[in-house]
Every structure is written in structure tokens, then in C-alpha cells.
Scaffold this motif. Structure first.
Motif, short mmCIF file in Angstrom:
data_model
loop_
_atom_site.label_atom_id
_atom_site.label_comp_id
_atom_site.label_asym_id
_atom_site.label_seq_id
_atom_site.Cartn_x
_atom_site.Cartn_y
_atom_site.Cartn_z
N ARG A 107 0.88 -1.01 0.06
CA ARG A 107 0.09 0.11 -0.02
C ARG A 107 1.01 1.26 0.01
NH1 ARG A 107 -4.84 -1.23 4.14
NH2 ARG A 107 -3.86 -3.29 3.67
N ILE A 110 2.14 1.93 -3.42
CA ILE A 110 1.12 2.73 -4.42
C ILE A 110 0.85 4.04 -4.11
CG2 ILE A 110 -1.59 2.62 -4.97
CD1 ILE A 110 -1.33 -0.48 -4.19
N TYR A 111 0.64 4.68 -2.79
CA TYR A 111 0.35 5.83 -2.53
C TYR A 111 1.81 6.73 -2.58
CZ TYR A 111 -4.36 4.91 -1.19
OH TYR A 111 -5.66 4.74 -1.44
N PHE A 114 1.58 7.81 -6.11
CA PHE A 114 0.62 9.01 -6.51
C PHE A 114 0.43 10.17 -5.41
CE2 PHE A 114 -3.22 7.16 -4.29
CZ PHE A 114 -3.31 5.90 -4.92
N PRO B 55 -3.79 -4.57 -1.49
CA PRO B 55 -3.56 -4.79 -2.86
C PRO B 55 -3.71 -6.28 -3.43
CG PRO B 55 -2.14 -3.37 -1.92
CD PRO B 55 -2.80 -3.67 -0.92
N GLU B 89 -4.49 1.41 -8.91
CA GLU B 89 -3.45 0.24 -9.25
C GLU B 89 -4.07 -0.61 -10.31
OE1 GLU B 89 -0.54 0.32 -8.17
OE2 GLU B 89 0.33 -1.62 -8.01
#
Lengths: 135, 219
Positions: A107, A110-111, A114, B55, B89
Motif C-alpha cells: 500500500r 502505491i500511495y 501517486f 492490494p 493500481e
């Protein structure tokens, strides 16, 4: 560093250390936690404000005057709360510096991709362990 | 259509049944092991035990191929993060999140969720509609408010009762789209006459709305 207005979300072990240190450095600190007795973790020289409430409720962020904050640190033990609160601070309240603690490395990546600044204790410890192994 | 449904217990159960009847393919993610087991026993859907905001769990649930992710957990932050990860994602085109704090609805949409809906808000507005007026129930503004859909109940003393739709001369820009009569739905033509206790679904532009209401509502 000149005195800043800093909001710390979560007053557990990490949050209380951060809030206490930032406060003793002369910053204005507001710390938010849903459990009132968490504030016992703060050191005796903490001179900031305490707000009892759930930071995923925007009303609580408003009462902490997040729109005036220079910096927001989200360090609750829940990744998703930290990620939500930092995004709200950045996108809705235009806080210039936001940081989220995220345990889950997937996680976190991913963050980070962005544009939310994240710190992963899991990754940091892994790196520290690896660095201390004989190569 | 492929749907990933996160959380929601009872709601997940009944939604999945509905989706199945429409031939949508549903994958359920539930973080409660007992609920997950129950759902997998009673439904034909694939059920995964895990966190929707993880995820790996999303990818296991086939997020790459999903058309919609619907997140219905009781925690707003979990719904937000699950939908964001699905979208950013895994490129899921539509994400729908339940929000418990009504204030989060516009915020979630600003943070990239396709649709955020607040059960609190929906129930509050239902109650408002029920108590607003005996005769009129404003159902929906459509197309950013350029069209109103309104339900009107005809009381026995309403002057339009007994007349045909042609006779009552509806204002321009309005029509009676259907008549609900004793549980039946009638799509009327000009010759249909209106009866007491009919419920009319009308469609109209806001500028003719006032005229329409004066015509159809007994003062």
C-alpha cells in the motif's frame, strides 16, 4: 526551523513521541486521538492542544484547524485512516506538508507513486536489519 | 459485467443475488471469516476472506478484469482506500463507496471515487419526501436539474379526476409518463382518464413545473 503549526493524528507510542518533541522544540502542536487516556503518553513538557475524536470525521479535522496547519502527520495504527486523513489534508485543506505512516509495504508503494509522502516502519526495520547483517 | 463487492454482510448477500439474476459475475471480499464462510455456502459467487484495501486481496479477486468495485464496509476509510487502490493500481473504471459520515460524500468524489453514497443522506431525504406534502413527492432532479420527475397522488376531490389526459391540457414541456393504479403500471396515451387515488409519475422542465403542479394538485 521556525515555529510551525503541526497537527499530529494518533497519540500512541509514535504519535506521543512526535507530538512531545515537536512541542518542546517550540512548535504549536495539536494532537488528535479517539481515546482520551492516550494523551497520558505525552511527556510532561507537552504544551500543545489535545482533541478527543476520530480524525476520519472531517468535523474533527476542522476543529483542529487543519486549514491553518503547516504540517500534518498521520501516525494512527490504521494504514487506511492515515492515508485518508493525509489526502483530505492535502486536497481539501491544502496543507503543504503531509506524512502518513503505512505499515503495509504494498500500500505504501502505491500511495507514494501517486504523491502522498509515506513512511513504512516495516520497510525501515527490514532495511535496518539488513544493514546490520554481515555481508 | 464483473463486480467486486467488499464488506456489507446482509447487503452483500442480497446484492449478489440480484446481480446473479442479471448475469453479473460477482466476487465478494469479506474480512470476517464466519461471514465469508456463510456467504460462500449460500451464494454461487466467489468469496475471498481478506481486507478489500489490501492490494494482494484485490488482485486475487480479479481486480484487473473488474468493471466495478463496490465497497460497503462500515469504515469510511476502508471504503476509500479499497476503491482508490482498485482504480489507480488495477484500472477499475467504476468505483462505488458507501460513506457513513455524509460529509465524506463530496470529499470522496473529489479524491477520485466515481460515486460515493451516504445511507444517512438517502434515508433522511426519504423521510423528508414522506412528510413534505401528502400529494406531491419530488422524486428526482435529472440532468443537473433540467428535468424533474415527480410523483403526484390524486385525491378524490381533485378536479382532474374523471378527465382524460387530452382534456386536462398539460402545459408544454411536461408529460404524464405513467399512472400507478392499484399496483398496476399504465403508460398512458391521451385517451386514458385519471381516477381518484391514481399516482402519476410526471416529467417536466422546471419552467413549466409550477403550472403542472397547479393543474394536478387539489388546492
Amino acid at each position: 526551523m521556525s515555529s510551525q503549526y503541526i497537527v499530529v493524528v494518533g497519540c500512541g507510542r509514535l504519535g506521543s513521541i512526535l507530538a512531545s518533541r515537536l512541542s518542546s522544540q517550540g512548535n504549536s502542536v495539536v494532537v488528535i486521538d479517539p481515546h482520551e487516556n492516550s494523551f497520558n503518553n505525552l511527556s510532561s513538557d507537552f504544551s500543545g492542544f489535545q482533541i478527543t475524536g476520530d480524525a476520519s470525521e472531517i468535523e474533527i479535522l476542522r476543529s483542529a484547524k487543519v486549514e491553518q496547519a503547516d504540517c500534518l502527520l498521520a501516525v494512527t495504527d490504521k494504514d487506511n485512516i492515515n492515508l485518508m486523513v493525509t489526502q483530505i489534508a492535502k486536497q481539501i485543506f491544502q496543507t503543504s506538508i503531509v506524512l502518513a505512516r503505512v505499515f503495509d509495504p504494498a500500500r505504501e508503494q502505491i500511495y507514494r507513486d501517486f504523491g502522498i509522502a509515506t513512511i513504512s516502519p516495516t520497510k525501515l526495520s527490514a532495511d535496518a536489519f539488513m544493514a546490520n547483517l554481515p555481508s | 459485467m464483473k463486480i467486486i463487492l467488499i464488506g456489507g454482510s446482509k447487503l452483500a448477500y442480497f446484492l449478489t443475488k440480484q446481480f446473479a439474476s442479471k448475469n453479473y459475475y460477482t466476487t465478494i471480499i469479506n474480512s470476517d471469516i464466519n461471514e465469508a464462510k456463510n456467504l460462500s455456502r449460500t451464494l454461487k459467487a466467489t468469496v475471498i476472506h481478506g481486507e478489500g484495501s489490501d492490494p494482494h486481496t484485490l488482485s486475487q479477486a480479479g481486480a484487473y478484469q473488474a468493471d466495478v468495485v463496490l465497497s460497503l464496509t462500515t469504515e469510511d476509510e476502508d471504503n476509500l482506500i479499497a476503491c482508490q487502490i482498485a482504480q489507480k493500481e488495477y484500472g477499475v473504471p467504476r468505483t462505488i463507496a458507501l460513506v457513513n459520515d455524509p460529509e465524506n460524500q463530496p470529499i470522496f468524489e473529489k479524491l477520485g471515487i466515481t460515486v460515493a453514497f451516504s445511507a444517512t443522506q438517502i434515508i433522511a431525504s426519504l423521510i423528508e419526501q414522506q412528510t413534505a406534502s401528502g400529494d406531491i413527492q419530488n422524486l428526482l432532479p435529472i440532468a443537473e436539474g433540467k428535468v424533474n420527475v415527480t410523483e403526484i397522488a390524486l385525491q378524490e376531490d381533485n378536479p382532474v379526476v374523471g378527465k382524460t389526459i387530452d382534456e386536462i391540457q398539460l402545459p408544454n414541456g411536461t408529460l404524464i409518463a405513467c399512472i400507478l393504479r392499484q399496483g398496476e403500471v399504465i403508460v398512458p396515451s391521451g385517451e386514458n382518464s385519471l381516477q381518484a387515488l391514481d399516482r402519476l409519475i410526471t416529467i417536466g422542465q422546471p419552467e413549466s413545473y409550477g403550472q403542472l403542479m397547479r393543474l394536478l394538485c387539489s388546492e
